[in-house]
Design a protein around this motif. Structure first.
Motif, PDB file in Angstrom:
ATOM      1  N   ALA A 260       0.834  -1.208   0.000  1.00  0.00           N
ATOM      2  CA  ALA A 260       0.000   0.000   0.000  1.00  0.00           C
ATOM      3  C   ALA A 260       0.866   1.254   0.000  1.00  0.00           C
ATOM      4  N   GLN A 261       1.964   1.217   0.767  1.00  0.00           N
ATOM      5  CA  GLN A 261       2.879   2.371   0.804  1.00  0.00           C
ATOM      6  C   GLN A 261       3.507   2.593  -0.565  1.00  0.00           C
ATOM      7  N   ASN A 262       3.861   1.505  -1.260  1.00  0.00           N
ATOM      8  CA  ASN A 262       4.441   1.636  -2.603  1.00  0.00           C
ATOM      9  C   ASN A 262       3.436   2.237  -3.582  1.00  0.00           C
ATOM     10  N   ARG A 263       2.169   1.799  -3.453  1.00  0.00           N
ATOM     11  CA  ARG A 263       1.126   2.383  -4.311  1.00  0.00           C
ATOM     12  C   ARG A 263       0.951   3.867  -4.014  1.00  0.00           C
ATOM     13  N   LEU A 264       1.050   4.215  -2.723  1.00  0.00           N
ATOM     14  CA  LEU A 264       0.934   5.628  -2.337  1.00  0.00           C
ATOM     15  C   LEU A 264       2.073   6.443  -2.921  1.00  0.00           C
ATOM     16  N   ASP A 387      -7.260   8.531  18.585  1.00  0.00           N
ATOM     17  CA  ASP A 387      -5.956   7.912  18.423  1.00  0.00           C
ATOM     18  C   ASP A 387      -6.135   6.485  17.927  1.00  0.00           C
ATOM     19  N   LYS A 388      -5.675   6.222  16.691  1.00  0.00           N
ATOM     20  CA  LYS A 388      -5.849   4.889  16.093  1.00  0.00           C
ATOM     21  C   LYS A 388      -4.540   4.119  16.047  1.00  0.00           C
ATOM     22  N   THR A 389      -3.648   4.421  16.976  1.00  0.00           N
ATOM     23  CA  THR A 389      -2.330   3.777  16.948  1.00  0.00           C
ATOM     24  C   THR A 389      -2.459   2.258  16.974  1.00  0.00           C
ATOM     25  N   GLY A 390      -3.372   1.749  17.793  1.00  0.00           N
ATOM     26  CA  GLY A 390      -3.509   0.295  17.909  1.00  0.00           C
ATOM     27  C   GLY A 390      -4.094  -0.347  16.679  1.00  0.00           C
ATOM     28  N   GLN A 391      -4.842   0.423  15.866  1.00  0.00           N
ATOM     29  CA  GLN A 391      -5.500  -0.150  14.700  1.00  0.00           C
ATOM     30  C   GLN A 391      -4.719   0.063  13.418  1.00  0.00           C
ATOM     31  N   LYS A 392      -4.079   1.230  13.321  1.00  0.00           N
ATOM     32  CA  LYS A 392      -3.346   1.522  12.092  1.00  0.00           C
ATOM     33  C   LYS A 392      -2.184   2.450  12.405  1.00  0.00           C
ATOM     34  N   ARG A 393      -1.052   2.176  11.790  1.00  0.00           N
ATOM     35  CA  ARG A 393       0.117   3.026  12.021  1.00  0.00           C
ATOM     36  C   ARG A 393      -0.049   4.304  11.203  1.00  0.00           C
ATOM     37  N   PHE A 394      -1.011   5.126  11.652  1.00  0.00           N
ATOM     38  CA  PHE A 394      -1.435   6.282  10.870  1.00  0.00           C
ATOM     39  C   PHE A 394      -0.337   7.324  10.744  1.00  0.00           C
ATOM     40  N   SER A 395       0.576   7.366  11.700  1.00  0.00           N
ATOM     41  CA  SER A 395       1.595   8.418  11.683  1.00  0.00           C
ATOM     42  C   SER A 395       2.884   7.965  11.009  1.00  0.00           C
ATOM     43  N   VAL A 396       2.882   6.751  10.450  1.00  0.00           N
ATOM     44  CA  VAL A 396       4.099   6.234   9.830  1.00  0.00           C
ATOM     45  C   VAL A 396       3.945   6.207   8.314  1.00  0.00           C
ATOM     46  N   LEU A 397       4.774   6.972   7.648  1.00  0.00           N
ATOM     47  CA  LEU A 397       4.856   6.906   6.193  1.00  0.00           C
ATOM     48  C   LEU A 397       6.205   6.301   5.862  1.00  0.00           C
ATOM     49  N   SER A 398       6.247   5.387   4.908  1.00  0.00           N
ATOM     50  CA  SER A 398       7.492   4.686   4.583  1.00  0.00           C
ATOM     51  C   SER A 398       8.538   5.657   4.064  1.00  0.00           C
ATOM     52  N   ASP A 399       9.794   5.201   4.071  1.00  0.00           N
ATOM     53  CA  ASP A 399      10.899   6.024   3.564  1.00  0.00           C
ATOM     54  C   ASP A 399      10.640   6.422   2.114  1.00  0.00           C
ATOM     55  N   ASP A 400      10.114   5.467   1.319  1.00  0.00           N
ATOM     56  CA  ASP A 400       9.862   5.755  -0.097  1.00  0.00           C
ATOM     57  C   ASP A 400       8.810   6.842  -0.268  1.00  0.00           C
ATOM     58  N   VAL A 401       7.757   6.778   0.549  1.00  0.00           N
ATOM     59  CA  VAL A 401       6.686   7.784   0.458  1.00  0.00           C
ATOM     60  C   VAL A 401       7.228   9.162   0.816  1.00  0.00           C
ATOM     61  N   ARG A 402       7.946   9.243   1.944  1.00  0.00           N
ATOM     62  CA  ARG A 402       8.475  10.551   2.378  1.00  0.00           C
ATOM     63  C   ARG A 402       9.521  11.078   1.400  1.00  0.00           C
ATOM     64  N   LYS A 403      10.356  10.170   0.877  1.00  0.00           N
ATOM     65  CA  LYS A 403      11.367  10.594  -0.092  1.00  0.00           C
ATOM     66  C   LYS A 403      10.715  11.097  -1.381  1.00  0.00           C
ATOM     67  N   THR A 404       9.716  10.347  -1.871  1.00  0.00           N
ATOM     68  CA  THR A 404       9.024  10.751  -3.102  1.00  0.00           C
ATOM     69  C   THR A 404       8.336  12.101  -2.925  1.00  0.00           C
ATOM     70  N   LEU A 405       7.669  12.279  -1.783  1.00  0.00           N
ATOM     71  CA  LEU A 405       6.980  13.541  -1.518  1.00  0.00           C
ATOM     72  C   LEU A 405       7.981  14.684  -1.407  1.00  0.00           C
ATOM     73  N   GLY A 406       9.071  14.463  -0.663  1.00  0.00           N
ATOM     74  CA  GLY A 406      10.091  15.503  -0.493  1.00  0.00           C
ATOM     75  C   GLY A 406      10.735  15.898  -1.809  1.00  0.00           C
ATOM     76  N   GLU A 407      11.098  14.889  -2.619  1.00  0.00           N
ATOM     77  CA  GLU A 407      11.741  15.168  -3.910  1.00  0.00           C
ATOM     78  C   GLU A 407      10.826  15.976  -4.823  1.00  0.00           C
ATOM     79  N   ASN A 408       9.548  15.615  -4.858  1.00  0.00           N
ATOM     80  CA  ASN A 408       8.623  16.296  -5.765  1.00  0.00           C
ATOM     81  C   ASN A 408       8.280  17.702  -5.297  1.00  0.00           C
ATOM     82  N   ILE A 409       8.178  17.884  -3.988  1.00  0.00           N
ATOM     83  CA  ILE A 409       7.951  19.249  -3.476  1.00  0.00           C
ATOM     84  C   ILE A 409       9.137  20.139  -3.828  1.00  0.00           C
ATOM     85  N   LYS A 410      10.335  19.621  -3.583  1.00  0.00           N
ATOM     86  CA  LYS A 410      11.533  20.404  -3.881  1.00  0.00           C
ATOM     87  C   LYS A 410      11.634  20.696  -5.379  1.00  0.00           C
TER      88      LYS A 410
END
Length: 606
Positions: A260-264, A387-410
């Motif tokens: 799912a993170q890769n699709r994102l 707080d949905k920490t127990g159900q979903k890691r809502f605050s965790v975005l994979s390295d690829d997602v954050r890198k892709t977002l950062g690169e494109n914003i820049k």
């Protein structure tokens, strides 16, 4: 027999050794033999020779069979579990014989009855070896069972007829939340979402017919009702009454999350590919992040010149751009360089200041730093109902997602900054293709020539050139520029009303010479000024020439008369001297006029 036994004889009497070896040679097994009589040699032979059988006398110099047996037990435990120890002695009491057997000797043979020795050796060896092999099999079974119990996969044994769960390992119990007794009263229908018994039976039958396992993907249902994705490997093992269904189940939550993170990440990359600005691209991305992370709303901030700037949002509850809370929590991320998360009580002061938080029933806010190369490119803020920490890691975005977002914003910010430079540059900026078409041009050329962008991009640029300047295009095409080369040209371009404008161009290649970047400057006025100066210089030179020749003609006659008077009389010497001086002065003035006119002409040519 093929058995080749290594026999160690512990004996200090050479005659007894020969009798023992004589009896062993009558046996139907082959053997090699080593003889020792001291404790040191015995201990050394146990380590080096590693005997299968030890034949020990009872009484030895400073050594006896009881001590030899103790040393044998240590050797057997560590090195050779099937080894045999037989006491071969002269006379011992019945009590001693019983005691040494209790202490672990395999047999004892009296020296006056050595005929029984080969059979005793072979029987003890076969017994120990069989016992060791059974023990080894049992240990392997226990070891394999321990592996099953501690496996990170869920392991189930299921009855092939009624599908009752017969066994489940520790990982299965931990993941599902049941104990073994509870599971043994259930079937896969109790722990699998959307279970269909007929379909399951068909899959089991296929696995049995193909004699190999089959893979299924399903959702497992925990005792608390929550579900998680699983991959099930089904296989039928055993036969008859012992036939069982073996289910090897893998929790693929992390694999699905990564997928799912890769699709994102791919979605983010695609969102920035369209010809939309940074703000619009971010709005699309933030909306997708809300779906992915179960956020109610989302915002994004970044620093520019040490000032925190709002970049965009997706917030169905706000008509204006941003919230105060998002700005504050993003500032904390930049200060700490860490993810920030706060929980908001129902009647918090923040809720009063921002009513939309209560409208959306927001109770948790998380701010995630988007880093690239150690630099925080932006901060994404997400708002949740709880707080949905127990159900979903809502605050965790994979390295690829954050890198892709950062690169494109820049990249997008850089593109927009460059676009501003491109659009507002006073010089003409143009991208030319080898096919003769303009690929991109800034508004400056539109203002100067009067054509629209469509006219520039749809017409070969040679159509705009003065016919006399067309050879420059051929020169440019026939002499390919290398990387970092800069060529300089001057050419005339036709305006919308039919006039021509002069441009000075600097051209350099990129994309392996397929495209060329050209920087141009309108030099029409400077060209016109230079032409006017040249025309003025020509006129001044003409005037100077005419003046010099018109004035010098009567002057020449005057000088001739003076010279004649000088030669034929001196009555009017003073008058003649004054006339002569004036004539030379006029001549000097004329020469200065000629010199200055020539200088003006030279300057005009330069």
């Amino acid at each position: 027999m093929e058995t080749n036994l290594r026999i160690l004889i512990l004996e200090d009497c050479i005659d007894d050794v020969e009798l023992i070896q004589h009896q062993l040679k009558k046996s139907d097994f082959s053997f090699s033999c080593r003889v020792v009589e001291t404790r040191e040699d015995y201990e050394k032979s146990l380590a080096e020779y590693k005997p299968d059988v030890i034949l020990s006398d009872h009484s030895l110099p400073m050594f006896d069979s009881m001590l030899a047996l103790q040393m044998f037990h240590s050797y057997k435990k560590i090195f050779h579990p099937a080894a045999v120890f037989i006491l071969v002695t002269g006379t011992v009491s019945e009590e001693f014989a019983v005691q040494i057997m209790r202490n672990g000797a395999d047999d004892y043979i009296l020296k006056d009855r050595l005929k029984r020795l080969p059979a005793a050796v072979l029987n003890a060896w076969e017994k120990n070896r069989s016992k060791y092999q059974q023990l080894k099999v049992q240990e392997e079974k226990l070891y394999l069972f321990d592996i099953l119990q501690k496996s990170l996969h869920e392991i189930y044994l299921i009855h092939p007829e009624n599908f009752q769960i017969l066994y489940a390992n520790e990982e299965a119990l931990k993941n599902l939340g049941y104990n073994l007794e509870e599971l043994q009263s259930m079937t896969p229908g109790n722990i699998m979402d959307s279970f269909n018994e007929e379909s399951f039976r068909h899959v089991v039958q296929l696995a049995q017919e193909r004699n190999k396992g089959l893979l299924l993907e399903r959702k497992a249902v925990r005792k608390d009702g929550s579900t998680y994705p699983i991959q099930v490997h089904l296989e039928v093992i055993g036969k008859g009454r012992k036939k069982r269904i073996l289910a090897n189940v893998l929790d693929i939550t992390e694999a699905k999350e990564l997928e799912a993170q890769n699709r994102l990440a791919e979605f983010i990359q695609d969102s920035f590919r369209y010809e939309r600005g940074l703000e619009k691209s971010l709005k699309v991305v933030l909306q997708e992040l809300c779906k992915f992370c179960s956020w109610i709303a989302s915002e994004i901030y970044a620093k520019e010149f040490d000032q925190l700037k709002f970049l965009g949002s997706y917030n169905p509850f706000l008509s204006h751009d941003r919230s105060i809370l998002g700005y504050d929590i993003s500032s904390k991320v930049y200060q700490t360089k860490l993810l920030q998360k706060i929980s908001i009580p129902a009647k918090d002061e923040i809720v009063k200041n921002e009513e939309w938080l209560e409208t959306g029933k927001i109770r948790t806010v998380v701010a995630i730093p988007i880093e690239l190369g150690g630099e925080i490119i932006a901060v994404v803020v997400g708002y949740l109902k709880k707080d949905k920490t127990g159900q979903k890691r809502f605050s965790v975005l994979s390295d690829d997602v954050r890198k892709t977002l950062g690169e494109n914003i820049k990249r997008k910010k850089t593109e927009e900054e460059l676009q501003k430079i491109f659009d507002f540059s006073p010089d003409v900026l143009m991208v030319l293709g080898k096919d003769g078409y303009v690929r991109k041009v800034n508004p400056t050329l539109h203002k100067i020539l009067g054509y629209s962008s469509e006219e520039f991009l749809s017409t070969p640029f040679e159509s705009f050139l003065h016919p006399e300047d067309l050879p420059l295009v051929e020169e440019w095409r026939n002499k390919p520029l290398k990387k970092d080369d800069v060529a300089h040209y001057e050419s005339r371009w036709k305006t919308k009303n039919g006039d021509y404008k002069w441009f000075s161009w600097s051209v350099t290649p990129y994309l392996r010479g397929e495209l060329h970047f050209a920087v141009g400057r309108d030099i029409t006025e400077s060209k016109q000024q230079m032409d006017a100066i040249k025309d003025q210089n020509n006129k001044l030179a003409q005037i100077a020439w005419e003046q010099s020749h018109v004035v010098r003609a009567p002057l020449s006659r005057l000088l001739a008369c003076v010279e004649y008077l000088e030669e034929n009389g001196s009555a009017h010497d003073n008058i003649l001297s004054s006339v002569k001086s004036s004539a030379y002065e006029i001549d000097k003035i004329i020469r200065n006029i000629i010199f200055k006119s020539e200088k003006v002409e030279l300057n005009g040519k330069s």
